[in-house]
Design a protein around this motif. Structure first.
Motif, short mmCIF file in Angstrom:
data_model
loop_
_atom_site.label_atom_id
_atom_site.label_comp_id
_atom_site.label_asym_id
_atom_site.label_seq_id
_atom_site.Cartn_x
_atom_site.Cartn_y
_atom_site.Cartn_z
N PRO A 328 22.85 61.41 16.37
CA PRO A 328 23.02 60.27 17.27
C PRO A 328 24.49 59.94 17.59
O PRO A 328 24.83 59.70 18.76
N ALA A 329 25.35 59.95 16.58
CA ALA A 329 26.75 59.58 16.82
C ALA A 329 27.42 60.61 17.72
O ALA A 329 28.16 60.27 18.66
N VAL A 330 27.13 61.87 17.48
CA VAL A 330 27.74 62.94 18.25
C VAL A 330 27.22 62.91 19.70
O VAL A 330 27.99 63.00 20.66
N TRP A 331 25.92 62.73 19.83
CA TRP A 331 25.33 62.75 21.18
C TRP A 331 25.83 61.56 21.99
O TRP A 331 26.13 61.69 23.19
N ALA A 332 25.96 60.41 21.32
CA ALA A 332 26.49 59.22 22.02
C ALA A 332 27.92 59.47 22.49
O ALA A 332 28.30 59.12 23.61
N ARG A 333 28.70 60.12 21.65
CA ARG A 333 30.12 60.37 22.01
C ARG A 333 30.21 61.37 23.17
O ARG A 333 31.05 61.25 24.05
N ILE A 334 29.30 62.35 23.17
CA ILE A 334 29.30 63.33 24.27
C ILE A 334 28.94 62.62 25.58
O ILE A 334 29.61 62.79 26.61
N PRO A 343 38.08 64.49 31.41
CA PRO A 343 37.98 65.81 32.01
C PRO A 343 36.58 66.44 32.01
O PRO A 343 36.33 67.37 32.77
N ILE A 344 35.66 65.95 31.18
CA ILE A 344 34.35 66.61 31.06
C ILE A 344 33.34 65.96 32.01
O ILE A 344 33.15 64.74 31.99
N ASP A 345 32.67 66.77 32.83
CA ASP A 345 31.75 66.23 33.83
C ASP A 345 30.28 66.30 33.42
O ASP A 345 29.47 65.51 33.89
N ALA A 346 29.91 67.30 32.62
CA ALA A 346 28.48 67.48 32.32
C ALA A 346 28.33 68.29 31.05
O ALA A 346 29.30 68.87 30.53
N VAL A 347 27.11 68.33 30.53
CA VAL A 347 26.86 69.05 29.28
C VAL A 347 25.61 69.91 29.41
O VAL A 347 24.66 69.53 30.10
#
Ligand code: SUG
Length: 442
Positions: A328-334, A343-347
């Protein structure tokens, strides 16, 4: 025009969980569990297909011939192949596991590659990694060098160097500790080499560091990179002790971007400022703090082992392991980094679980090779990943791979024959010629 191409290591038929990775928590934790080589290879192929479908230049590097019987004979086992394997299983299972390791799938450790605008003779320079810090990985270098020569064949465009001498002072783990930054697609880039051990400094942590500063400097010298565009930075020792055995487990850079954890570098501000200074413009950074994502969560999810890629339409995509989605913490940060104006537009998410269980994420599975149009045209044509190659490799995996493997299976002489038949076929599919020792003596 220079574009970043990615060459993924095809997972070999002997993929198993040997618990061999020094300082690599996932590898240690999964030791002796039953693996699924077929699933591992198909997961790797799906990632390659996904990146190719995004319009990126995707290539493939072959696995190694395993088990390495020559290695087992060099450590004292003798007699027929069957006898050598049986004795190794009985007396030194760790050495049998090393001889059977499919670790070459993590092609980020195959070599360090320098782009032609950065080198003195405007060729792409390649130094295979000596990987001396671990026995199982040190066995890769000779075949890796042969595979790289067969893939990047033209001497006009590619300069192949020998690996650094096999000494612990010159321990080299390749591109996992090297990142090229750039502001455009034709001028000299900035090369950042990150090392774990500086022999001048005290390095008594929980785990030994795998990359030495001396090795990074030797590769940079060998490729004759410009000193004003080459930086050397120490990894944070606490990160190594927490299980960050390569820099690509804690930071990833691409063009003028750097996604990193606050614990990545011993001297964070100096690294960021020096990169910006050498680039001649500010670096676009995504800095992630301990409070946002702990070191443990970073290591477990491999957030920083993501790939950052530029799509043909100019958008920037993050390629992450499914494990990121599940934290959850990682996905929220992404999601936060996609929503802000960074700089990041999509995953895009890929399931590379079989590799992850041995401590290898999306970025470990690929070797970045920046190439201009002429260089790209000079690459072995059958190494490029196309829908046809995908189909051929899927059929090849289905025909030759087991769906369950444990250490004792590596001692089965029938398995040796099985792998050799598979690799004979593969070298034809990939148009590589005879790159394996067993093909030269047959
Ligand atoms: O060297 N794992 C590899 C993982 C390498 C990941 N690469 C990058 N971070 N670039 C290693 O530790 C485990 C093999 C085993 O336990 O069977 C292993 O070698």
């Amino acid at each position: 025009m220079l574009v970043e191409t990615n060459f993924d290591g095809l997972v070999g038929p002997s993929h198993h969980f040997g618990g061999l990775g020094v300082g690599n928590l996932a590898s240690q934790a999964n030791k002796a569990q039953s693996s699924n080589p077929r699933e591992a290879a198909l997961q790797g192929l799906d990632k390659m297909a996904g990146l190719a479908a995004l319009g990126l230049h995707q290539g493939v590097l072959p696995p190694q011939a395993r088990p390495d019987l020559d290695f087992l004979r060099r450590v004292g086992f003798s007699g027929t192949d069957a006898k050598v394997l049986a004795q190794a299983l009985r007396d030194a299972p760790g050495l049998l596991s090393a001889a059977g390791s499919a670790a070459s799938m993590w092609s980020a450790n195959a070599a360090t590659v320098s782009a032609s605008p950065d080198t003195w003779d405007s060729r792409v320079h390649i130094t295979p990694a000596n990987l001396v810090s671990q026995t199982h990985r040190s066995l890769e270098t000779a075949t890796t060098a042969a595979a790289l020569k067969a893939t990047f064949r033209s001497e006009r465009y590619f300069a192949h160097h020998p690996a650094l001498p096999a000494s612990s002072q010159l321990a080299d783990e390749g591109a996992a500790n090297h990142t090229r930054f750039s502001v455009d697609d034709h001028t000299c880039g900035v090369n950042l080499f990150v090392y774990g051990a500086d022999l001048k400094a005290d390095g008594a942590g929980r785990f030994p560091a795998r990359q030495t500063r001396l090795a990074s400097e030797a590769v940079a010298r060998q490729h004759r990179l410009r000193s004003d565009r080459t930086l050397f930075a120490a990894q944070h020792p606490e990160a190594i002790s927490a299980g960050v055995f390569h820099n690509d487990v804690i930071a990833v850079g691409h063009r003028n971007m750097l996604l990193y954890h606050e614990m990545a570098f011993a001297q964070e501000a100096t690294v960021v400022d020096s990169l910006a200074h050498a680039l001649g413009e500010p670096l676009r950074t995504v800095r992630i703090t301990q409070a946002e994502v702990s070191l443990d969560a970073a290591i477990q999810s491999y957030l920083f082992n993501s790939q950052i890629v530029t799509l043909p339409d100019g958008r920037t995509q993050l390629i992450v392991a499914k494990d990121c989605e599940e934290n959850p913490a990682v996905w929220a940060r992404i999601n936060a980094m996609i929503e802000d104006d960074g700089p990041i537009d999509a995953v895009t998410v890929f399931d590379v679980r079989q590799s992850m269980r041995n401590g290898g994420g999306p970025a470990c599975l690929r070797l970045r090779v920046p190439l201009n149009d002429d260089e790209r045209a000079a690459v072995n044509p059958d190494s490029w990943f196309t829908p046809e190659l995908h189909k051929a490799l899927k059929a090849w995996v289905d025909a030759h791979y087991r769906d369950r493997l444990q250490l004792a299976d590596l001692a089965d002489p029938a398995f040796v024959t099985e792998v050799r038949e598979a690799l004979d076929r593969l070298t034809v599919v990939l148009g590589l010629g005879s790159i394996y020792p067993f093909q030269q003596t047959a």
